[in-house]
Design a protein around this motif. Structure first.
Motif, mmCIF file in Angstrom:
data_model
loop_
_atom_site.group_PDB
_atom_site.id
_atom_site.type_symbol
_atom_site.label_atom_id
_atom_site.label_comp_id
_atom_site.label_asym_id
_atom_site.label_seq_id
_atom_site.Cartn_x
_atom_site.Cartn_y
_atom_site.Cartn_z
ATOM 1 N N GLY A 142 1.052 -1.246 -0.242
ATOM 2 C CA GLY A 142 0.225 0.043 0.055
ATOM 3 C C GLY A 142 0.833 1.135 0.242
ATOM 4 O O GLY A 142 0.121 2.000 0.088
ATOM 5 N N TRP A 143 2.110 1.760 0.075
ATOM 6 C CA TRP A 143 2.887 2.427 0.264
ATOM 7 C C TRP A 143 2.715 3.243 -0.991
ATOM 8 O O TRP A 143 2.527 2.613 -2.335
ATOM 9 N N ASP A 144 2.572 4.321 -0.941
ATOM 10 C CA ASP A 144 3.075 5.615 -2.586
ATOM 11 C C ASP A 144 3.659 7.053 -1.711
ATOM 12 O O ASP A 144 3.600 6.957 -1.039
ATOM 13 N N GLU A 145 5.411 6.723 -2.070
ATOM 14 C CA GLU A 145 5.726 8.021 -2.196
ATOM 15 C C GLU A 145 5.226 8.983 -2.383
ATOM 16 O O GLU A 145 5.577 10.042 -1.807
ATOM 17 N N GLY A 146 4.224 9.379 -2.784
ATOM 18 C CA GLY A 146 3.758 10.221 -3.613
ATOM 19 C C GLY A 146 2.782 11.510 -2.416
ATOM 20 O O GLY A 146 2.600 12.150 -2.530
ATOM 21 N N LYS A 147 2.886 10.017 -1.229
ATOM 22 C CA LYS A 147 1.719 10.354 -0.285
ATOM 23 C C LYS A 147 3.092 10.370 0.903
ATOM 24 O O LYS A 147 2.657 11.585 1.923
ATOM 25 N N PHE A 148 4.023 10.559 0.886
ATOM 26 C CA PHE A 148 5.125 10.054 1.903
ATOM 27 C C PHE A 148 5.303 11.838 2.071
ATOM 28 O O PHE A 148 6.190 13.149 1.384
ATOM 29 N N THR A 149 5.558 12.468 3.365
ATOM 30 C CA THR A 149 6.315 13.501 3.483
ATOM 31 C C THR A 149 7.997 14.050 3.337
ATOM 32 O O THR A 149 8.021 14.830 2.637
ATOM 33 N N GLU A 150 8.807 13.045 3.193
ATOM 34 C CA GLU A 150 9.804 12.675 2.659
ATOM 35 C C GLU A 150 9.682 12.994 1.430
ATOM 36 O O GLU A 150 10.824 13.140 0.753
ATOM 37 N N ARG A 151 8.634 12.651 0.402
ATOM 38 C CA ARG A 151 8.569 12.995 -1.017
ATOM 39 C C ARG A 151 9.680 11.862 -1.698
ATOM 40 O O ARG A 151 10.348 12.708 -2.869
ATOM 41 N N ARG A 152 9.920 10.954 -1.657
ATOM 42 C CA ARG A 152 11.055 10.060 -1.791
ATOM 43 C C ARG A 152 10.482 8.439 -2.094
ATOM 44 O O ARG A 152 10.045 8.294 -1.164
ATOM 45 N N THR A 173 1.718 0.389 -3.809
ATOM 46 C CA THR A 173 -0.103 0.647 -3.795
ATOM 47 C C THR A 173 -0.073 0.379 -5.637
ATOM 48 O O THR A 173 -1.154 0.030 -5.546
ATOM 49 N N THR A 174 -0.079 0.565 -6.565
ATOM 50 C CA THR A 174 -0.052 0.247 -7.806
ATOM 51 C C THR A 174 0.188 -1.356 -8.033
ATOM 52 O O THR A 174 -0.592 -1.760 -8.767
ATOM 53 N N GLY A 175 1.069 -1.766 -7.042
ATOM 54 C CA GLY A 175 1.186 -3.544 -7.605
ATOM 55 C C GLY A 175 2.452 -3.554 -8.864
ATOM 56 O O GLY A 175 2.916 -5.087 -8.446
ATOM 57 N N HIS A 176 3.286 -2.499 -9.239
ATOM 58 C CA HIS A 176 3.903 -2.593 -10.226
ATOM 59 C C HIS A 176 5.898 -2.827 -9.558
ATOM 60 O O HIS A 176 6.731 -2.372 -11.099
ATOM 61 N N TYR A 177 6.091 -2.346 -8.285
ATOM 62 C CA TYR A 177 7.082 -2.170 -7.879
ATOM 63 C C TYR A 177 6.838 -2.588 -6.145
ATOM 64 O O TYR A 177 5.875 -1.973 -5.353
ATOM 65 N N VAL A 178 7.874 -3.246 -6.248
ATOM 66 C CA VAL A 178 8.056 -3.262 -4.633
ATOM 67 C C VAL A 178 9.576 -2.546 -4.577
ATOM 68 O O VAL A 178 10.600 -2.103 -4.491
ATOM 69 N N VAL A 179 9.539 -2.552 -2.084
ATOM 70 C CA VAL A 179 11.208 -1.944 -1.638
ATOM 71 C C VAL A 179 11.046 -3.799 -1.188
ATOM 72 O O VAL A 179 10.475 -3.830 -0.362
ATOM 73 N N ALA A 180 12.559 -4.387 -1.234
ATOM 74 C CA ALA A 180 12.873 -5.007 -0.120
ATOM 75 C C ALA A 180 14.587 -4.492 0.446
ATOM 76 O O ALA A 180 14.861 -4.022 -0.140
ATOM 77 N N ASN A 181 14.259 -5.430 2.001
ATOM 78 C CA ASN A 181 14.939 -4.936 2.577
ATOM 79 C C ASN A 181 16.968 -5.884 1.936
ATOM 80 O O ASN A 181 16.429 -6.504 0.957
ATOM 81 N N SER A 182 17.438 -5.613 2.818
ATOM 82 C CA SER A 182 18.716 -6.535 2.052
ATOM 83 C C SER A 182 18.864 -7.576 2.264
ATOM 84 O O SER A 182 19.849 -8.263 1.935
ATOM 85 N N VAL A 183 17.968 -8.609 3.661
ATOM 86 C CA VAL A 183 18.457 -9.686 3.633
ATOM 87 C C VAL A 183 17.064 -10.375 2.370
ATOM 88 O O VAL A 183 18.120 -11.089 2.077
ATOM 89 N N ALA A 184 16.393 -9.568 2.144
ATOM 90 C CA ALA A 184 15.603 -9.928 1.088
ATOM 91 C C ALA A 184 16.200 -10.232 -0.094
ATOM 92 O O ALA A 184 16.403 -10.858 -0.648
ATOM 93 N N PHE A 478 -9.161 -1.939 -7.309
ATOM 94 C CA PHE A 478 -8.616 -2.194 -6.022
ATOM 95 C C PHE A 478 -7.999 -3.534 -5.410
ATOM 96 O O PHE A 478 -7.572 -4.636 -6.678
ATOM 97 N N PRO A 479 -6.242 -3.622 -4.705
ATOM 98 C CA PRO A 479 -6.607 -2.361 -4.497
ATOM 99 C C PRO A 479 -5.243 -1.472 -4.499
ATOM 100 O O PRO A 479 -5.005 -0.748 -2.976
ATOM 101 N N VAL A 480 -5.212 -0.893 -5.712
ATOM 102 C CA VAL A 480 -4.291 0.365 -6.069
ATOM 103 C C VAL A 480 -5.112 0.901 -5.457
ATOM 104 O O VAL A 480 -4.499 2.405 -4.293
ATOM 105 N N THR A 481 -6.423 1.769 -5.998
ATOM 106 C CA THR A 481 -7.564 2.798 -4.727
ATOM 107 C C THR A 481 -8.011 1.730 -4.028
ATOM 108 O O THR A 481 -9.167 1.056 -4.452
ATOM 109 N N PRO A 482 -8.997 2.549 -2.979
ATOM 110 C CA PRO A 482 -9.526 2.151 -2.130
ATOM 111 C C PRO A 482 -10.937 1.466 -3.224
ATOM 112 O O PRO A 482 -11.238 2.422 -4.186
#
Length: 585
Positions: A142-152, A173-184, A478-482
């Motif tokens: 569900g994350w979306d960088e467009g809504k982050f206060t950090e804008r990134r 939220t779009t389902g077209h990209y993920v972020v993985a941590n270094s362990v993954a 959905f689930p890209v948008t409610p």
């Protein structure tokens, strides 16, 4: 306003005749009458009545209070609407219901407003890690960088301090990209030397090391490592989401990319009476000729919604194809470079197709020749042109009318594409946009930044569709948008971003439509794309009784009030399936 009299269906068609006694048979009384309301029929004249009568699962009368109430018998239940509005049950032309259900009920929620910053996500991951055994996956969505206060975008470096012992994969939220941590990333053997997979991108820092952001097919490098949920868990989530859809006045949807297992789950729920929703399924169409041949062999005889088998509940509708990526990830295929930060340019990035374009065209022709309905995901202007031209070629070779091929999202169509869609609709009953108006709102701050000043004004050109005599079917993605369809209605009228990150009204009002048009896109026009417009989508005599009662009249309230509409009562197939607590019904 004086209400027009509505016709009644002949009694012989719907109402049981009395035993023969030498007298004319008398129609049976309705089971339920809703009266003293605003019955928004969405019929061809967009008439508004006062009352509606239902017998069994059919609408048997629509008209004035006097006309309808006189049909009541001793056993007829009457509901005084107190002036409240009734619409057809709302429909979603593009909802990932089954996958969205599991996201909603089993994954860590890293979407707005649960999180508003990268710091919030880090805190949520740290809290989840404290409750999970070391080495087990933490999966969120569900994350979306467009809504982050950090804008990134969030990166592996952000996540690593919170999850040194857990692989973490968080889906945008779009389902077209993920972020993985270094362990993954280590588990997936993704390093600076790992090449981008075909039709995918490993996002990299200036030194070439992976940032943790994986786009399109690159997501699979880590997603294949995540243990799958069980069929029982998927079904549990689907059952819960059914209730939530009904609570929003929703009575049907079109789900793309469904597996045979999920289709069977829908049929089982329907057989149990646990699915008060109409489901139009698109099977995954694959990305190769061999895959298409398998799907045609397995599904072509079954997926013929234009030749109804009588099943109006769970419908094998056709196939979904992917043509490109995402507007959020800047991976959709464009003629010109993507923008960045609204006024900047992502130089050299014009996105890319999801598969070889010639292969895609061949798949479209194969499915069309097999008599199957096709809806194709196409976001970029170059992609949309390719898809509509492929439909045109398929129809020239096999001029089969009535397959209603769709263009999913159709975000920024060129003038050529719009004209082609209008022609296909007129001549072949095909070429229908299936956009998501709520993209303006829910991911609009990200979208505006990526599409830029010029292209943002062309996003979802609903008014142009209207001027060209076209229809379009709205979906939430959905689930890209409610999923609540009321958001789609409001967004088509308002064209407003959620957080107003970019001043000056980036989408403008030139392509906005009025509420009557927006309602049609989630009722009768969406029913058309489910091949059910003769059965649902409007409140007319003879149609199935799927409808919703609302706390306000969408035709008379201010635009802002559309977003907050509250469903008070939902009826599916003639039965009440939802009552709002304290709603008075």
């Amino acid at each position: 306003m004086r209400l027009k009299t509505f016709a009644f269906i002949p009694a012989a068609l719907l109402l049981a005749a009395l035993p023969f006694s030498g007298r004319a048979p008398q129609p049976a009384a309705p089971d339920l009458i809703l009266h003293h309301g605003r019955i928004i029929t969405v019929d061809a004249q967009d008439r508004v009545a006062q009352a509606i009568a239902i017998r069994a699962n059919r609408i048997v009368a629509v008209g004035s209070d006097a006309e309808v109430l006189r049909l009541a018998g001793a056993g007829t239940r009457r509901i005084d609407l107190g002036g409240r509005a009734v619409t057809p049950g709302l429909l979603d032309a593009h909802a990932h219901f089954s996958g969205g259900a599991t996201d909603r009920y089993f994954l860590l929620d890293v979407g707005y407003p649960a999180v508003k910053s990268i710091a919030d996500i880090v805190a949520a991951v740290r809290a989840r890690a404290a409750t999970r055994p070391a080495g087990s996956f933490i999966e969120g969505a569900g994350w979306d960088e467009g809504k982050f206060t950090e804008r990134r975008m969030i990166t592996a470096a952000d996540l690593d301090p919170a999850s040194p012992s857990h692989p973490v994969v968080l889906t945008n939220t779009t389902g077209h990209y993920v972020v993985a941590n270094s362990v993954a990333l280590r588990m997936a053997n993704i390093t600076r030397d790992t090449p981008d997979p075909a039709n995918g991108t490993i996002d990299r820092a200036p030194d070439g090391s992976p940032t943790g952001v994986l786009k399109e097919s690159a997501q699979g490098l880590v997603q294949r490592l995540i243990p799958a949920l069980t069929a029982a868990q998927e079904e549990e989530a689907m059952r819960a989401l059914v209730r939530d859809f009904n609570a929003e006045g929703m009575t049907g949807f079109k789900e793309p990319g469904v597996s045979g297992t999920t289709f069977d789950t829908y049929r089982r729920l329907a057989a149990e009476g646990a699915l008060p929703l109409r489901v139009f399924v698109l099977f995954s169409g694959g990305r190769s000729v061999a895959a298409a041949e398998r799907v045609i062999a397995e599904r072509a005889a079954q997926a013929r919604p234009y030749a109804s088998t009588g099943d109006d509940h769970v419908i094998a509708g056709g196939v979904k194809l992917f043509a490109d990526g995402s507007g959020g990830a800047r991976t959709a295929w464009l003629y010109d470079d993507w923008n960045k930060g609204f006024s900047g340019t992502d130089s050299g990035n014009r996105g890319y197709p999801a598969l070889d374009p010639d292969t895609l065209r061949r798949l479209i022709k194969m499915y069309h020749a097999a008599g199957m309905h096709v809806s194709t995901h196409a976001i970029g202007d170059r992609t949309i042109d390719w898809v509509v031209d492929s439909y045109s070629e398929a129809l020239r070779e096999h001029p089969t009318k009535g397959l209603r091929h769709g263009i999913i999202h159709a975000n920024i169509p060129t003038d050529h594409a719009i004209d082609a869609m209008a022609r296909l609709q007129r001549d072949f009953d095909a070429g229908y946009p299936e956009p998501s108006a709520s993209f303006h709102w829910w991911i609009g701050d990200n979208y505006a930044g990526n599409f830029g000043e010029v292209r943002s004004k062309r996003l979802n050109p609903f008014r142009t569709f209207q001027r060209k005599g076209m229809i379009w079917a709205n979906g939430s993605d959905f689930p890209v948008t409610p999923f609540p369809a009321r958001y789609g209605i409001w967004s088509a009228v308002a064209r407003t971003t959620m957080l107003a990150r970019y001043p000056g009204d980036p989408f403008g009002r030139e392509e906005a439509v009025d509420v009557r048009t927006a309602l049609r896109a989630v009722t009768i026009w969406a029913a058309h794309q489910m091949f059910l417009e003769r059965k649902i989508g409007s409140l007319e005599v003879g149609k199935l009784a799927d409808l919703a009662v609302w706390d306000r009249d969408p035709y008379t309230v201010e635009t802002a009030a559309l977003q907050e509409m509250r469903c008070l009562l939902t009826i599916f197939d003639g039965k009440v399936v939802y009552r709002a607590p304290g709603g008075g019904f």
